[in-house]
Design an enzyme around this catalytic site. Sequence first.
Site, PDB file in Angstrom:
ATOM      1  N   HIS A  29      49.139  49.404   7.061  1.00  0.00           N
ATOM      2  CA  HIS A  29      49.546  49.776   8.432  1.00  0.00           C
ATOM      3  C   HIS A  29      49.732  51.291   8.609  1.00  0.00           C
ATOM      4  O   HIS A  29      50.766  51.789   9.049  1.00  0.00           O
ATOM      5  CB  HIS A  29      50.710  48.947   8.965  1.00  0.00           C
ATOM      6  CG  HIS A  29      51.997  48.904   8.190  1.00  0.00           C
ATOM      7  ND1 HIS A  29      52.609  50.015   7.699  1.00  0.00           N
ATOM      8  CD2 HIS A  29      52.797  47.859   7.864  1.00  0.00           C
ATOM      9  CE1 HIS A  29      53.733  49.663   7.106  1.00  0.00           C
ATOM     10  NE2 HIS A  29      53.859  48.356   7.179  1.00  0.00           N
TER      11      HIS A  29
ATOM     12  N   HIS B   7      61.721  38.111   3.313  1.00  0.00           N
ATOM     13  CA  HIS B   7      61.343  39.083   4.345  1.00  0.00           C
ATOM     14  C   HIS B   7      60.203  38.486   5.165  1.00  0.00           C
ATOM     15  O   HIS B   7      59.242  37.955   4.611  1.00  0.00           O
ATOM     16  CB  HIS B   7      60.894  40.361   3.613  1.00  0.00           C
ATOM     17  CG  HIS B   7      60.479  41.511   4.453  1.00  0.00           C
ATOM     18  ND1 HIS B   7      60.805  41.649   5.783  1.00  0.00           N
ATOM     19  CD2 HIS B   7      59.761  42.624   4.136  1.00  0.00           C
ATOM     20  CE1 HIS B   7      60.299  42.781   6.235  1.00  0.00           C
ATOM     21  NE2 HIS B   7      59.657  43.380   5.259  1.00  0.00           N
TER      22      HIS B   7
ATOM     23  N   GLU C  77      57.963  39.988   7.054  1.00  0.00           N
ATOM     24  CA  GLU C  77      56.705  40.727   7.194  1.00  0.00           C
ATOM     25  C   GLU C  77      55.583  39.995   6.444  1.00  0.00           C
ATOM     26  O   GLU C  77      55.787  39.421   5.366  1.00  0.00           O
ATOM     27  CB  GLU C  77      56.856  42.169   6.693  1.00  0.00           C
ATOM     28  CG  GLU C  77      55.697  43.033   7.174  1.00  0.00           C
ATOM     29  CD  GLU C  77      55.912  44.540   7.000  1.00  0.00           C
ATOM     30  OE1 GLU C  77      56.876  44.955   6.336  1.00  0.00           O
ATOM     31  OE2 GLU C  77      55.075  45.293   7.548  1.00  0.00           O
TER      32      GLU C  77
ATOM     33  N   ASP D 216      53.081  40.569   4.627  1.00  0.00           N
ATOM     34  CA  ASP D 216      52.635  40.774   3.245  1.00  0.00           C
ATOM     35  C   ASP D 216      53.417  39.872   2.275  1.00  0.00           C
ATOM     36  O   ASP D 216      52.955  39.611   1.169  1.00  0.00           O
ATOM     37  CB  ASP D 216      52.745  42.250   2.819  1.00  0.00           C
ATOM     38  CG  ASP D 216      54.073  42.888   3.160  1.00  0.00           C
ATOM     39  OD1 ASP D 216      54.763  42.412   4.079  1.00  0.00           O
ATOM     40  OD2 ASP D 216      54.432  43.885   2.510  1.00  0.00           O
TER      41      ASP D 216
ATOM     42  N   HIS E 144      63.312  45.949   4.558  1.00  0.00           N
ATOM     43  CA  HIS E 144      62.745  46.941   5.434  1.00  0.00           C
ATOM     44  C   HIS E 144      62.844  46.561   6.906  1.00  0.00           C
ATOM     45  O   HIS E 144      62.653  47.387   7.788  1.00  0.00           O
ATOM     46  CB  HIS E 144      61.300  47.147   4.948  1.00  0.00           C
ATOM     47  CG  HIS E 144      60.255  47.573   5.861  1.00  0.00           C
ATOM     48  ND1 HIS E 144      59.046  46.959   5.997  1.00  0.00           N
ATOM     49  CD2 HIS E 144      60.242  48.608   6.723  1.00  0.00           C
ATOM     50  CE1 HIS E 144      58.310  47.584   6.864  1.00  0.00           C
ATOM     51  NE2 HIS E 144      59.002  48.586   7.325  1.00  0.00           N
TER      52      HIS E 144
ATOM     53  N   ASP F 255      61.104  44.342  -0.826  1.00  0.00           N
ATOM     54  CA  ASP F 255      60.578  45.692  -0.590  1.00  0.00           C
ATOM     55  C   ASP F 255      61.347  46.777  -1.358  1.00  0.00           C
ATOM     56  O   ASP F 255      60.780  47.824  -1.703  1.00  0.00           O
ATOM     57  CB  ASP F 255      60.626  46.033   0.904  1.00  0.00           C
ATOM     58  CG  ASP F 255      59.402  45.537   1.659  1.00  0.00           C
ATOM     59  OD1 ASP F 255      58.389  45.219   1.006  1.00  0.00           O
ATOM     60  OD2 ASP F 255      59.452  45.478   2.904  1.00  0.00           O
TER      61      ASP F 255
ATOM     62  N   TYR G  38      56.619  55.364  -1.340  1.00  0.00           N
ATOM     63  CA  TYR G  38      56.968  54.130  -0.638  1.00  0.00           C
ATOM     64  C   TYR G  38      58.273  54.328   0.135  1.00  0.00           C
ATOM     65  O   TYR G  38      58.380  53.993   1.322  1.00  0.00           O
ATOM     66  CB  TYR G  38      57.123  52.996  -1.664  1.00  0.00           C
ATOM     67  CG  TYR G  38      57.333  51.645  -1.044  1.00  0.00           C
ATOM     68  CD1 TYR G  38      56.254  50.803  -0.809  1.00  0.00           C
ATOM     69  CD2 TYR G  38      58.596  51.210  -0.684  1.00  0.00           C
ATOM     70  CE1 TYR G  38      56.447  49.562  -0.233  1.00  0.00           C
ATOM     71  CE2 TYR G  38      58.799  49.983  -0.110  1.00  0.00           C
ATOM     72  CZ  TYR G  38      57.721  49.160   0.112  1.00  0.00           C
ATOM     73  OH  TYR G  38      57.916  47.939   0.692  1.00  0.00           O
TER      74      TYR G  38
ATOM     75  N   HIS H  17      56.614  44.594  -4.465  1.00  0.00           N
ATOM     76  CA  HIS H  17      55.355  45.346  -4.611  1.00  0.00           C
ATOM     77  C   HIS H  17      55.392  46.140  -5.919  1.00  0.00           C
ATOM     78  O   HIS H  17      56.419  46.744  -6.256  1.00  0.00           O
ATOM     79  CB  HIS H  17      55.189  46.368  -3.479  1.00  0.00           C
ATOM     80  CG  HIS H  17      55.096  45.767  -2.109  1.00  0.00           C
ATOM     81  ND1 HIS H  17      54.007  45.043  -1.684  1.00  0.00           N
ATOM     82  CD2 HIS H  17      55.951  45.803  -1.054  1.00  0.00           C
ATOM     83  CE1 HIS H  17      54.198  44.661  -0.430  1.00  0.00           C
ATOM     84  NE2 HIS H  17      55.370  45.103  -0.034  1.00  0.00           N
TER      85      HIS H  17
HETATM   86 FE1  FEO Z   1      58.246  45.190   4.737  1.00  0.00          FE
HETATM   87 FE2  FEO Z   1      56.435  44.620   1.933  1.00  0.00          FE
HETATM   88  O1  FEO Z   1      56.997  44.336   3.693  1.00  0.00           O
END
Ligand code: FEO
Length: 391
Positions: free
Chosen positions: A27, A81, A83, A85, A147, A166, A194, A225
């Site tokens: 993104h 989370h 989001e 991903d 996040h 995250d 990050y 991640h």
């Molecule tokens: Fe805020 Fe890795 O997503």
Amino acid sequence: MTNCKAVEIAKNIYWVGAVDWSMRNFHGYTTSRGTTYNAYLIIDEKITLIDTAKIDFKDELLARISSVIDPAKIDVIISSHVESDHSGSLREVAEIAKNAEIFTTNPNGLKGLTARYGNLNYKAVKAGDSISIGARTLQFVPTPMLHWPDSMVTYCPEEKILFSNDAFGEHLATSMRFDDENDLDTILFEAKKYYANILMPFGKQAQVALKALGDLEINLIATGHGVIWRKNISKIIDCYKFWSSEEVNERAVVVFDSMWHSTEILAQTITEAFARRGIPAAYYDIKKTPLSDIVTDIFKSKYLAVGSPTINNQMMPTIAAFLCYIKGLRPLNHKGFAFGSYGWGGQSIAQVEDELKAAGVEIILDKIRIANLPTEKQLDEISEKIAALQL
Ligand code: FEO
């Protein structure tokens, strides 16, 4: 179905995520080393999956889970989370694991998951809640804005594992799962990048989260991640303490675009002037370096000089995009100024100064406006002004 396998990270606890080797734009964030979407499978009385993966990697996720156990046997899914991903394959996993309960925060996790995936078997949790999955307990710690508002981390006291989503992660595709199996400088650079690009606006919330996690004994930080931390846990926590603080380093970053080298000459002069007074300075032609890398350097550098020539009565669109990005990230305790050359008009330099102010940067030098090509005398004057700055 792929031939991917799970990786055991502790007795009966497996990494079952996906490696996105080719991801180069997350993104808008330039991910030059790719990324991973980490998910974890715990084999206990209740088979538990912590997070899923981006939908494009559903087959990889399911293959890794299937290398340990039939995914239909999953009893518990933790959604750290909303989001995509991390939650992107949630519906597909829930369709296979038909009886699984899905734990998420209340109200934001619940709202976000329902909006994306419809009514599944959600169980809302709040700070202090925990569940037993057999020999192990999972304790939930909401970490709002790390996040998104819904974010949470999960701690397993019996294993001393923090599933951090995250937080503490980095965009880094790698075949090796642990920090000590990878180059530490690379990991720490990517972790800082990050933080700068994803978490910079949320320093206060990060400090609250660090306080909430402060007393936990941690053997592993299983991130959402990049690598799993096992050797350098105190190092990454110390980094987060610094990154989330208001402290900045005596360092300058000079960012510019140029049409016919005049603003470029000003940028070079400013960079050297900072260095001559003992302040290390970095020089970025915005056409040559991705915004997300420049921002990583700006993040903890106290001084920021931004230059643009004028085009059609405006600043260069590259600099406008950069300033828009900086305004959203809200770097703390930064001081700076605007500069640029122009042929006529010269409106861009005031525009840059206004945008720096809007980003919260304290203006410490009146804007430097030079018509056409700067003379040696003008360059000397600029150097003298920087040498004389009361910093
Ligand atoms: Fe805020 Fe890795 O997503």
